[in-house]
Design an enzyme around this catalytic site. Structure first.
Site: not given
Length: 370
Positions: A101, A183
């Site tokens: 992530y 992101e």
């Protein structure tokens, strides 16, 4: 403005961030040609500006023409968290060892960007464990900082310079496009140690979009959404029956996701913004009143620059003018919150100390009304 995945990946490609080969479409005729160009197998991915696609069945593997003819129309007709499919992305599958992530977001309270990285990806940020969180000033990330983050999440060998490169390119997007969030979730760690962006999310600052005409092509607005923009706030119409109102894109988006996770169906994303006035909030309620499906309003607002009494005054005026006759479930915290609670004491607004309680209340109300 929240970009769809395929739009975010177009931006990634412009900045040299590697992504799987993919083609977006909005009808099956175009998609049939795209499928031939890509070749099986590939993944069919619903394009909506909300999370939770995987759990909702909005991402499907496709191995042949028969599967494609069945799955593509199903996904094109799908709604997720009240948001109808806007496009479909066909994307080649990638074989990888691990999911990571990585994100940068604008931390308004500290007036800086913050990097979040983790050795676990593919889930919502709230579920990401073993997080590394690093404040990076105005968004630029130097190579030393990026390398330290890479090592903290356990990366080794040639993956470290790949991670440094990816993070610095992502940081460049946040700075040059004035993004509130950039992101990649998940980042795929391939067998050769290189990295690939399997998904992408970019949220830009609506107040800065006028400086970026190159981003206009990503705007898809309804009549009400255009009216909201002219009035100085952000509105995104959804397909549910509970209007979600707050201040700050991150706060409103997390409230929307929490509502959906608790069985509620959002009717809109409404961010009154940092420069909200009683008049602009009243205009926002005017637009909500035009959404015939709305049965209740959920307010989650933290008073900082915007005083909660500003919002309370707008609701009182809307009640007095008979603009709205809907139950309102609100959590108001921060500047002048006690005063605003007193102002709304004898109205249809029900006050709560936590957003979770407000969400439970509004979902029960709407279910009761049928």
């Amino acid at each position: 403005m929240r970009l769809l995945e395929y739009q975010a990946k177009e931006l990634f490609a412009q900045y040299g961030i590697k992504t799987p080969k993919g083609i977006s479409s909005k009808n099956i005729e175009q998609a049939r040609n795209d499928a031939k160009q890509l070749g099986y197998p590939f993944v069919i991915k619903v394009q909506v500006p909300v999370g939770g696609r995987g759990k909702a069945g909005g991402i499907q593997k496709c191995h042949n023409d028969d599967e494609f003819e069945i799955k593509y129309p199903q996904l094109l007709d799908m709604s997720i968290k009240g948001e109808k499919t806007r496009a479909i992305l066909l994307e080649k599958m990638a074989e990888y060892e691990k999911e990571l992530y990585l994100s940068l977001f604008l931390n308004r309270s500290k007036r800086c960007y913050t990097v979040i990285a983790s050795s676990e990806g593919g889930v919502e940020i709230e579920s990401v464990k073993n997080q590394v969180i690093r404040e990076v000033g105005l968004g630029d990330v130097d190579a030393q900082t990026a390398e330290e983050i890479a090592k903290q999440i356990g990366l080794q060998g040639k993956t470290i310079p790949d991670f440094v490169d990816m993070l610095q390119r992502l940081a460049k997007i946040t700075v040059e496009k004035e993004a509130e969030l950039a992101e990649i979730n998940p980042v795929a760690l391939l067998k050769d140690g290189s990295l690939l962006a399997l998904d992408g999310k970019v949220v830009t600052d609506d107040n800065a979009n006028f400086r970026h005409p190159e981003m206009d092509k990503y705007q898809e607005k309804t009549e009400l959404e255009e009216r909201a923009e002219k009035s100085g706030f952000t509105l995104v119409e959804l397909d549910g029956n509970i209007a979600v109102v707050g201040n700050g894109a991150g706060l409103v988006m997390s409230t929307l996701d929490m509502l959906a996770d608790n069985g509620g169906k959002p009717a809109c994303f409404l961010d009154v913004g940092g420069g909200a006035t009683t008049e602009s909030v009243y205009e926002a309620l005017t637009l909500v009143s035009k959404m015939k499906k709305v049965k209740a309003i959920l307010v989650n607002l933290y008073g900082g620059i915007v005083k909660t009494t500003t919002v309370a005054a707008a609701f009182i005026k809307a009640y007095d003018d008979k603009l709205i006759d809907l139950p309102v479930y609100a959590r108001l915290m921060g500047s002048e919150s006690e005063k605003s609670k007193e102002m709304l004491k004898n109205t249809r607004t029900k006050m709560f100390d936590s957003v979770e309680d407000a969400i439970n209340g509004v979902v029960m109300e709407v279910n009761k009304r049928g």
